[in-house]
Design an enzyme around this catalytic site. Sequence first.
Site, PDB file in Angstrom:
ATOM      1  N   PHE A 200       0.870  -1.283  -0.006  1.00 29.80           N
ATOM      2  CA  PHE A 200       0.098  -0.152   0.057  1.00 29.80           C
ATOM      3  C   PHE A 200       0.801   1.147  -0.160  1.00 29.80           C
ATOM      4  O   PHE A 200       1.929   1.318   0.924  1.00 29.80           O
ATOM      5  CB  PHE A 200      -0.832  -0.054   1.186  1.00 29.80           C
ATOM      6  CG  PHE A 200      -1.924   1.032   1.293  1.00 29.80           C
ATOM      7  CD1 PHE A 200      -3.121   0.699   0.516  1.00 29.80           C
ATOM      8  CD2 PHE A 200      -1.793   2.195   1.955  1.00 29.80           C
ATOM      9  CE1 PHE A 200      -4.286   1.575   0.473  1.00 29.80           C
ATOM     10  CE2 PHE A 200      -2.949   3.123   1.809  1.00 29.80           C
ATOM     11  CZ  PHE A 200      -4.025   2.822   1.085  1.00 29.80           C
TER      12      PHE A 200
ATOM     13  N   ASP B 282       2.523  -4.995   8.611  1.00 31.83           N
ATOM     14  CA  ASP B 282       1.072  -4.153   8.541  1.00 31.83           C
ATOM     15  C   ASP B 282      -0.012  -5.079   8.298  1.00 31.83           C
ATOM     16  O   ASP B 282      -0.156  -6.076   7.636  1.00 31.83           O
ATOM     17  CB  ASP B 282       1.192  -3.155   7.298  1.00 31.83           C
ATOM     18  CG  ASP B 282       0.047  -2.049   7.128  1.00 31.83           C
ATOM     19  OD1 ASP B 282      -0.868  -2.388   8.026  1.00 31.83           O
ATOM     20  OD2 ASP B 282       0.361  -1.193   6.878  1.00 31.83           O
TER      21      ASP B 282
ATOM     22  N   TYR C 292     -10.494   1.190  10.982  1.00 28.92           N
ATOM     23  CA  TYR C 292     -11.681   1.225  10.199  1.00 28.92           C
ATOM     24  C   TYR C 292     -12.102   0.339   9.224  1.00 28.92           C
ATOM     25  O   TYR C 292     -13.070   0.480   8.519  1.00 28.92           O
ATOM     26  CB  TYR C 292     -11.769   2.844   9.869  1.00 28.92           C
ATOM     27  CG  TYR C 292     -10.668   3.366   8.747  1.00 28.92           C
ATOM     28  CD1 TYR C 292     -10.410   2.836   7.472  1.00 28.92           C
ATOM     29  CD2 TYR C 292      -9.502   3.808   9.142  1.00 28.92           C
ATOM     30  CE1 TYR C 292      -9.378   2.709   6.588  1.00 28.92           C
ATOM     31  CE2 TYR C 292      -8.389   4.165   8.435  1.00 28.92           C
ATOM     32  CZ  TYR C 292      -8.264   3.746   7.149  1.00 28.92           C
ATOM     33  OH  TYR C 292      -7.382   4.220   6.269  1.00 28.92           O
ATOM     34  N   LYS C 293     -11.228  -0.782   9.152  1.00 31.26           N
ATOM     35  CA  LYS C 293     -11.571  -1.852   8.017  1.00 31.26           C
ATOM     36  C   LYS C 293     -12.272  -2.676   8.530  1.00 31.26           C
ATOM     37  O   LYS C 293     -13.408  -2.382   9.083  1.00 31.26           O
ATOM     38  CB  LYS C 293     -10.385  -2.100   7.537  1.00 31.26           C
ATOM     39  CG  LYS C 293      -9.586  -0.875   6.400  1.00 31.26           C
ATOM     40  CD  LYS C 293      -8.307  -1.142   5.862  1.00 31.26           C
ATOM     41  CE  LYS C 293      -7.868   0.005   5.227  1.00 31.26           C
ATOM     42  NZ  LYS C 293      -6.415  -0.119   4.781  1.00 31.26           N
TER      43      LYS C 293
ATOM     44  N   ARG D  67     -12.875  -5.026  -6.789  1.00 28.45           N
ATOM     45  CA  ARG D  67     -12.497  -5.725  -5.503  1.00 28.45           C
ATOM     46  C   ARG D  67     -13.391  -5.709  -4.652  1.00 28.45           C
ATOM     47  O   ARG D  67     -14.293  -5.033  -4.349  1.00 28.45           O
ATOM     48  CB  ARG D  67     -11.122  -4.652  -4.781  1.00 28.45           C
ATOM     49  CG  ARG D  67     -10.527  -5.246  -3.541  1.00 28.45           C
ATOM     50  CD  ARG D  67      -9.552  -4.108  -3.214  1.00 28.45           C
ATOM     51  NE  ARG D  67     -10.151  -3.044  -2.305  1.00 28.45           N
ATOM     52  CZ  ARG D  67      -9.659  -2.438  -1.349  1.00 28.45           C
ATOM     53  NH1 ARG D  67      -8.393  -2.755  -1.022  1.00 28.45           N
ATOM     54  NH2 ARG D  67     -10.210  -1.369  -0.708  1.00 28.45           N
TER      55      ARG D  67
HETATM   56  C1  PLP Z   1      -5.588   1.187   4.494  1.00 28.41           C
HETATM   57  C2  PLP Z   1      -4.263   0.891   4.529  1.00 28.41           C
HETATM   58  C3  PLP Z   1      -3.300   2.117   5.434  1.00 28.41           C
HETATM   59  C4  PLP Z   1      -4.183   3.287   5.840  1.00 28.41           C
HETATM   60  O1  PLP Z   1      -3.446   4.053   6.436  1.00 28.41           O
HETATM   61  P1  PLP Z   1      -4.165   5.397   7.311  1.00 28.41           P
HETATM   62  O2  PLP Z   1      -3.114   6.172   7.674  1.00 28.41           O
HETATM   63  O3  PLP Z   1      -5.287   4.950   8.006  1.00 28.41           O
HETATM   64  O4  PLP Z   1      -4.575   6.402   6.130  1.00 28.41           O
HETATM   65  C5  PLP Z   1      -2.210   1.774   5.452  1.00 28.41           C
HETATM   66  N1  PLP Z   1      -1.561   0.872   5.165  1.00 28.41           N
HETATM   67  C6  PLP Z   1      -2.149  -0.351   4.465  1.00 28.41           C
HETATM   68  C7  PLP Z   1      -1.497  -1.579   4.065  1.00 28.41           C
HETATM   69  C8  PLP Z   1      -3.556  -0.092   4.372  1.00 28.41           C
HETATM   70  O5  PLP Z   1      -4.192  -1.228   3.637  1.00 28.41           O
END
Ligand code: PLP
Length: 417
Positions: free
Chosen positions: A130, A202, A227-228, A376
């Site tokens: 990401f 992560d 939040y996921k 997705r």
């Molecule tokens: C969703 C996600 C993030 C989100 O980071 P924020 O700081 O909440 O914007 C970070 N890393 C990964 C791998 C994600 O899927």
Amino acid sequence: MPALSDLWTERAEAADHADRLRPLRALFHLPEGMTYLDGNSLGCLTYGARARLRDVVDREWGTGLIASWNQAGWVDLPARVGARIARLVGAEEGALVACDSTSVNLFKVLASALALRPGRRVIVSERSNFPTDLYMAEGLANLLNQGHELRLADHADDIPALVTDETAVLMLTQVNYRTGALHDMASLSRLAHERGALALWDLAHSAGALPVDLAGDGADFAIGCGYKYLNGGPGAPAFLYVAPCHQAAARQPLSGWFGHAAPFAFETGYQPASGVTRFLTGTPSVLALSALDAALDAFDGVDMAALREKSVALTRFFIAAVEALCAGHGLQLVTPREPARRGSQVSFTHPAAYALCQALIEEGVVGDFRAPDILRFGFAPLYNSFADALNAATTIAELLASKRYEDERFQRRNTVT
Ligand SMILES: *Cc1c(COP(=O)(O)O)cnc(C)c1O
């Protein structure tokens, strides 16, 4: 002979009937007429979180005011919420706190990890990680100005060759956000350790989606998203994990007063708190942490092995239904077919993925689009049903057959996709 769709309907009904987690769906506010398969981007609202927010606003904040820091336990929220997430991801007691955002937490733990490997300058990750994770690493390397560099694997198979005696940290996201491919945390952490590096994971697409064993799999540091699949609400606080063996030596750069040994002594110099508490920075967002805390009630008593079993069954069913009902229309599965190698999402490529996604949303089937050509679908085992999976598959099939997605109005791009 019954029509193909009747057979799939019967299969979905039978699977929903046998689903032991099915009663949990009633804890969630699921909008009428919508099939929501985007819980991997923003989890659904629980009725409990909504009630809790009202109570925190009206009573704890509105009436209790400053006294609520003690009386309502606001000050302990990062540790208390962290302890509840710890159970879901296999963290030891006192090794996980809820705070800040995933990006900010990555910065803190990556900086700590690099400082624990002073002679080494390489961070190994994946090009398909990401982007914020890579951006944060790049920014930290620039700030440190000590010659740290990112080395990125183009394929998961290339990771082992990149981890050498120059590697300080192997930084990976356990479930790939685009393809849903799942890394083997135990073997990759072991590989990092054998070469003298640290493993940073992560869990953005793992926490709440599948059982994770941070302690058993040898993770040194981890971060994850609130939040996921944890359903904490838009911009919910994230979490971070520091293995007990590193807690005494680890230092983090955002050394704010909430990570101080005695925040209310108001001393001039910084003294880190003991344990993972030193990874806190400033005043927590109480409303957001309260919502996340209440959302986690949905996981109370849930056996994570049963959750995984349902997740695998849902994704397997969806793949089979899409491939049976949409054959010949150019959808290509990019998620690993082998259940043990995927998280809780299913992705397909299609040349018109963006327009298809928009047309699906208009039909009430909410998945998302990830550039350049990925459709997705996330399956949140707490609330998604086999009927949801079948409804999405039949709607995709109908749109592909009718080509209604080619309409001009489905081509316009929004800011958030
Ligand atoms: C969703 C996600 C993030 C989100 O980071 P924020 O700081 O909440 O914007 C970070 N890393 C990964 C791998 C994600 O899927």
